[in-house]
Motif scaffolding. Structure first.
Motif, PDB file in Angstrom:
ATOM      1  N   SER A 192       0.781  -0.983   0.243  1.00 52.70           N
ATOM      2  CA  SER A 192      -0.007  -0.158   0.267  1.00 52.70           C
ATOM      3  C   SER A 192       0.895   1.309   0.017  1.00 52.70           C
ATOM      4  O   SER A 192       1.597   1.490   0.889  1.00 52.70           O
ATOM      5  CB  SER A 192      -0.993  -0.008   1.089  1.00 52.70           C
ATOM      6  OG  SER A 192      -1.822  -0.933   1.220  1.00 52.70           O
ATOM      7  N   ILE A 202       0.461   4.975   0.367  1.00 55.87           N
ATOM      8  CA  ILE A 202      -0.466   5.658   1.229  1.00 55.87           C
ATOM      9  C   ILE A 202      -0.129   7.317   1.483  1.00 55.87           C
ATOM     10  O   ILE A 202       0.860   7.663   1.988  1.00 55.87           O
ATOM     11  CB  ILE A 202      -0.741   4.992   2.849  1.00 55.87           C
ATOM     12  CG1 ILE A 202      -0.871   3.493   2.615  1.00 55.87           C
ATOM     13  CG2 ILE A 202      -1.886   5.840   3.489  1.00 55.87           C
ATOM     14  CD1 ILE A 202      -0.722   3.112   3.875  1.00 55.87           C
ATOM     15  N   SER A 232      -1.295  -1.126  -4.237  1.00 56.98           N
ATOM     16  CA  SER A 232      -2.643  -0.496  -4.023  1.00 56.98           C
ATOM     17  C   SER A 232      -2.211   1.059  -3.652  1.00 56.98           C
ATOM     18  O   SER A 232      -1.326   1.381  -2.873  1.00 56.98           O
ATOM     19  CB  SER A 232      -3.421  -1.052  -2.884  1.00 56.98           C
ATOM     20  OG  SER A 232      -4.636  -0.060  -2.555  1.00 56.98           O
ATOM     21  N   ASP A 278      -3.438   4.037  -1.836  1.00 55.37           N
ATOM     22  CA  ASP A 278      -4.660   4.108  -0.811  1.00 55.37           C
ATOM     23  C   ASP A 278      -4.425   5.885  -0.133  1.00 55.37           C
ATOM     24  O   ASP A 278      -3.497   6.619  -0.387  1.00 55.37           O
ATOM     25  CB  ASP A 278      -4.360   3.232   0.555  1.00 55.37           C
ATOM     26  CG  ASP A 278      -4.354   1.835   0.015  1.00 55.37           C
ATOM     27  OD1 ASP A 278      -4.746   1.561  -1.217  1.00 55.37           O
ATOM     28  OD2 ASP A 278      -3.760   1.072   0.836  1.00 55.37           O
ATOM     29  N   THR A 285      -8.907   2.401   0.465  1.00 55.69           N
ATOM     30  CA  THR A 285      -7.978   1.502  -0.150  1.00 55.69           C
ATOM     31  C   THR A 285      -8.446   1.443  -1.758  1.00 55.69           C
ATOM     32  O   THR A 285      -9.385   1.489  -2.179  1.00 55.69           O
ATOM     33  CB  THR A 285      -7.965   0.203   0.374  1.00 55.69           C
ATOM     34  OG1 THR A 285      -9.353  -0.514   0.107  1.00 55.69           O
ATOM     35  CG2 THR A 285      -7.607   0.299   1.962  1.00 55.69           C
TER      36      THR A 285
END
Length: 119
Positions: free
Chosen positions: A47, A49, A93, A95, A113
């Motif tokens: 992730s 972020i 991903s 996020d 997400t």
């Protein structure tokens, strides 16, 4: 004194605590890339972020300002720098976390997400 740097640092610390409670492993909390603030992994998903933080008196959550091309370039750079630290078959991903600071000890947090994923 309320400075942006202090506010953002506080938001990132709150984000790290939240993610760790959710079972994420924080891999990088100060990436060289400006496109994201934290890199974490959970269940084979890496992730990237972004964390946006603001004080509650500023009215509402901070707005997401994510640009796919910027995030993809920054992610490729981060992955090339950390190729030995992550599994070969990891998914990525993008996020987003928005944080409102309510008081010295309380924040209100929104976590999305795969915000740039296709349906």
């Amino acid at each position: 004194m309320k400075t942006y740097a202090t506010l953002q640092k506080r938001g990132i610390n709150a984000a790290k605590k939240f993610l760790e409670r959710k079972g994420y492993e924080i891999l990088d909390d100060s990436p060289k890339q400006d496109a994201f603030d934290l890199v974490a992994i959970q269940d084979g998903t890496l992730s990237m972020i972004t964390v946006a933080t603001r004080y509650a008196e500023e009215v509402g959550f901070p707005k997401d300002d994510l640009q796919r091309d910027v995030l993809e370039i920054a992610t490729a750079s981060w992955l090339s720098d950390h190729a030995d630290d992550i599994p070969d078959d990891v998914r990525v991903s993008f996020d987003s976390m928005a944080i409102l600071v309510l008081s010295e000890s309380k924040v209100f947090l929104r976590f999305h997400t795969n915000v740039l994923g296709a349906e």
